[in-house]
Scaffold this motif. Structure first.
Motif, PDB file in Angstrom:
ATOM      1  N   UNK A  84      -5.757 -52.457 -18.303  1.00 22.39           N
ATOM      2  CA  UNK A  84      -6.075 -52.294 -16.938  1.00 22.39           C
ATOM      3  C   UNK A  84      -5.191 -53.509 -16.161  1.00 22.39           C
ATOM      4  N   UNK A  85      -5.177 -54.919 -16.780  1.00 25.92           N
ATOM      5  CA  UNK A  85      -4.389 -55.888 -16.009  1.00 25.92           C
ATOM      6  C   UNK A  85      -3.003 -55.111 -15.957  1.00 25.92           C
ATOM      7  N   UNK A  86      -2.441 -54.497 -17.018  1.00 28.74           N
ATOM      8  CA  UNK A  86      -1.147 -53.838 -17.001  1.00 28.74           C
ATOM      9  C   UNK A  86      -0.725 -52.832 -15.968  1.00 28.74           C
ATOM     10  N   UNK A  87      -1.731 -52.159 -15.883  1.00 27.48           N
ATOM     11  CA  UNK A  87      -1.804 -50.825 -14.894  1.00 27.48           C
ATOM     12  C   UNK A  87      -1.969 -51.404 -13.556  1.00 27.48           C
ATOM     13  N   UNK A  98       1.893 -46.364 -14.004  1.00 28.23           N
ATOM     14  CA  UNK A  98       0.750 -47.342 -14.358  1.00 28.23           C
ATOM     15  C   UNK A  98       0.333 -46.635 -15.683  1.00 28.23           C
ATOM     16  N   UNK A  99       0.345 -45.360 -15.994  1.00 29.32           N
ATOM     17  CA  UNK A  99      -0.109 -44.913 -17.422  1.00 29.32           C
ATOM     18  C   UNK A  99       0.822 -45.626 -18.382  1.00 29.32           C
ATOM     19  N   UNK A 100       2.197 -45.679 -18.293  1.00 29.08           N
ATOM     20  CA  UNK A 100       2.993 -46.176 -19.178  1.00 29.08           C
ATOM     21  C   UNK A 100       2.567 -47.669 -19.313  1.00 29.08           C
ATOM     22  N   UNK A 101       2.444 -48.286 -18.142  1.00 34.82           N
ATOM     23  CA  UNK A 101       1.996 -49.759 -18.183  1.00 34.82           C
ATOM     24  C   UNK A 101       0.877 -50.095 -18.932  1.00 34.82           C
ATOM     25  N   UNK A 102      -0.254 -49.188 -18.881  1.00 38.40           N
ATOM     26  CA  UNK A 102      -1.348 -49.315 -19.334  1.00 38.40           C
ATOM     27  C   UNK A 102      -1.360 -49.178 -20.964  1.00 38.40           C
ATOM     28  N   UNK A 103      -0.421 -48.142 -21.365  1.00 35.06           N
ATOM     29  CA  UNK A 103      -0.398 -48.011 -22.868  1.00 35.06           C
ATOM     30  C   UNK A 103       0.365 -49.316 -23.362  1.00 35.06           C
TER      31      UNK A 103
END
Length: 205
Positions: A84-87, A98-103
């Motif tokens: 969540x923080x990454x997204x 955002x999806x890639x960051x969340x992964x």
């Protein structure tokens, strides 16, 4: 500039102490020290909640066996928080989907959480509490230092986080026997705590 180094670093740190990451990033953002932190992490209610939970973790994390129970309860919380923080960081910068960051954040948080939880199991094979306190303080200071470095030099912090993650996985492999010993001891304690006749054998009479 790409937000990927900050995403990776926050993911690693979230696997160790998710509440500290939210609290520190929120405070740095609120203080105007970085433009990378989205406003949702700077909200007063978020900071208060993260602060309270951080204090709870700071206590639970230093008590033998309680720390492992706390880690078990956070097996889902830490990776989800890292994702969540990454997204949110990616959404604020627009330089990374955002999806890639969340992964990236979630998977990195999961790996560092497994290192933390496994290390604590190995440490708990020792009966004295000082090892737990020392390891917990090192983790707290490490997270604080890495997150602070990430705000001012995200690339350097990502390199440090990557090295620590690899070293942690290597150490975890070497401590596998101590972890198995901890699991056997915990299983034995559960068996001893069962009431008579609760297991598979019933008393004859």
């Amino acid at each position: 500039m790409s937000v990927l180094p900050l995403v990776f670093t926050s993911g690693w740190a979230s696997g160790i102490n998710a509440y500290a990451v939210v609290l520190l990033l929120g405070l740095f953002g609120a203080a105007g020290l970085t433009d990378e932190v989205p406003g949702s992490l700077q909200r007063t209610d978020v900071l208060v909640a993260a602060g309270v939970l951080f204090l709870l973790e700071a206590v639970a994390d230093k008590i033998p066996y309680v720390d492992s129970a706390w880690d078990a309860a956070h097996t889902v919380v830490r990776p989800v928080s890292g994702a969540v923080v990454a997204a949110l960081l990616a959404g604020g910068s627009g330089s990374l989907p955002e999806l890639a960051a969340g992964a990236v954040g979630g998977s990195t948080a999961l790996l560092s959480h497994l290192v933390k939880a496994g290390t604590r199991m190995a440490v708990n094979t020792s009966p004295e509490p000082f090892s737990n306190i020392g390891v917990s303080l090192a983790e707290d200071l490490g997270v604080a230092g890495i997150v602070t470095l990430a705000v001012f030099n995200p690339v350097a912090s990502a390199v440090v986080a990557g090295v620590l993650l690899v070293l942690g996985l290597v150490v975890l492999a070497f401590m596998a026997s101590r972890i198995r010993r901890f699991l056997r001891r915990r299983a034995r304690r559960r068996e001893e705590g069962r009431p008579a006749g609760a297991g598979g054998h019933r008393p004859r009479g």
